[in-house]
Design an enzyme around this catalytic site. Structure first.
Site, PDB file in Angstrom:
ATOM      1  N   ASN A 117       5.500  -7.302 -38.608  1.00  0.00           N
ATOM      2  CA  ASN A 117       4.377  -8.046 -39.020  1.00  0.00           C
ATOM      3  C   ASN A 117       4.694  -9.207 -39.656  1.00  0.00           C
ATOM      4  OD1 ASN A 117       1.536  -7.646 -39.870  1.00  0.00           O
ATOM      5  ND2 ASN A 117       2.140  -7.678 -41.909  1.00  0.00           N
ATOM      6  N   ILE A 126      -4.254 -12.984 -35.278  1.00  0.00           N
ATOM      7  CA  ILE A 126      -3.582 -11.737 -35.233  1.00  0.00           C
ATOM      8  C   ILE A 126      -3.453 -11.191 -36.657  1.00  0.00           C
ATOM      9  CG2 ILE A 126      -1.620 -10.138 -34.636  1.00  0.00           C
ATOM     10  CD1 ILE A 126      -1.104 -12.083 -32.336  1.00  0.00           C
ATOM     11  N   PRO A 127      -4.418 -10.441 -37.338  1.00  0.00           N
ATOM     12  CA  PRO A 127      -4.563 -10.242 -38.744  1.00  0.00           C
ATOM     13  C   PRO A 127      -3.447  -9.597 -39.478  1.00  0.00           C
ATOM     14  CG  PRO A 127      -5.839  -8.801 -37.616  1.00  0.00           C
ATOM     15  CD  PRO A 127      -5.259  -9.577 -36.475  1.00  0.00           C
ATOM     16  N   CYS A 128      -2.297 -10.075 -39.454  1.00  0.00           N
ATOM     17  CA  CYS A 128      -1.332  -9.555 -40.324  1.00  0.00           C
ATOM     18  C   CYS A 128      -1.560  -9.430 -41.939  1.00  0.00           C
ATOM     19  CB  CYS A 128       0.062 -10.080 -39.897  1.00  0.00           C
ATOM     20  SG  CYS A 128       0.089 -11.923 -40.103  1.00  0.00           S
ATOM     21  N   HIS A 129      -2.558 -10.243 -42.385  1.00  0.00           N
ATOM     22  CA  HIS A 129      -2.874 -10.273 -43.627  1.00  0.00           C
ATOM     23  C   HIS A 129      -3.620  -8.834 -44.022  1.00  0.00           C
ATOM     24  CE1 HIS A 129      -6.306 -11.852 -41.629  1.00  0.00           C
ATOM     25  NE2 HIS A 129      -7.161 -11.431 -42.588  1.00  0.00           N
TER      26      HIS A 129
END
EC number: 2.1.1.63
Length: 162
Positions: A117, A126-129
């Site tokens: 991540n 790419i929503p790593c948050h």
């Protein structure tokens, strides 16, 4: 490789494309050792133009799902984790352990999920948050916890309106 830079609510973003696909989004300050990006700035590259449009719409609260050609570089494990990140819906979160379970791994793989991540080269899209600790706390974010909180707040505020 081509790139452009835009202002955003979480600071300047450098967007990089190669061969017709988005390959990176970098938070300022940018990581170049000599202070200069590789490749050429191109504010007319069709992939970059569309990425800029979609990011602006996202930050305005008008876009919830990105539709861009993506080509992140990483190991098979990283690619698998990043694919799972794209399945976390706008305004939702998942824990590292949940991502490990979705990949058929035990909770012990949470740390490996966290490492993958953290190396996501295309944050926001790419929503790593959207990945948080098992107890709901915000944990590491390559762009800094303040940016992670800002992105989550933006999405949670938007979903609360409906």
């Amino acid at each position: 490789m081509t790139w452009t830079v835009i202002d955003s609510p979480v600071g300047e973003l450098r967007i990089v494309a190669r061969d017709g696909a988005l390959t990176q989004i970098e938070f300022s300050p940018f990581r170049d050792s000599d202070g200069r990006p590789r490749g050429d700035r191109d504010d007319t590259d069709p992939v970059l133009v569309e990425a800029v449009r979609q990011l602006r719409d996202y930050f305005a609260g008008d876009l919830k799902d990105f539709d861009l050609p993506l080509a992140p570089t990483g190991s098979a494990w990283q690619q698998a984790v990043w694919e799972q990140l794209t399945l976390i819906g706008y305004g939702e979160t998942a824990s590292y352990g949940q991502i490990a379970a979705r990949l058929g791994k035990s909770n012990a793989a949470s740390r490996a999920v966290g490492l993958a991540n953290g190396s996501n080269p295309i944050p926001i899209v790419i929503p790593c948050h959207r990945v948080i600790g098992a107890n709901g706390t915000l944990t590491g974010y390559a762009g800094g916890l303040d940016r992670k909180q800002a992105l989550l707040s933006l999405e949670q505020q938007e979903t609360a309106l409906f």
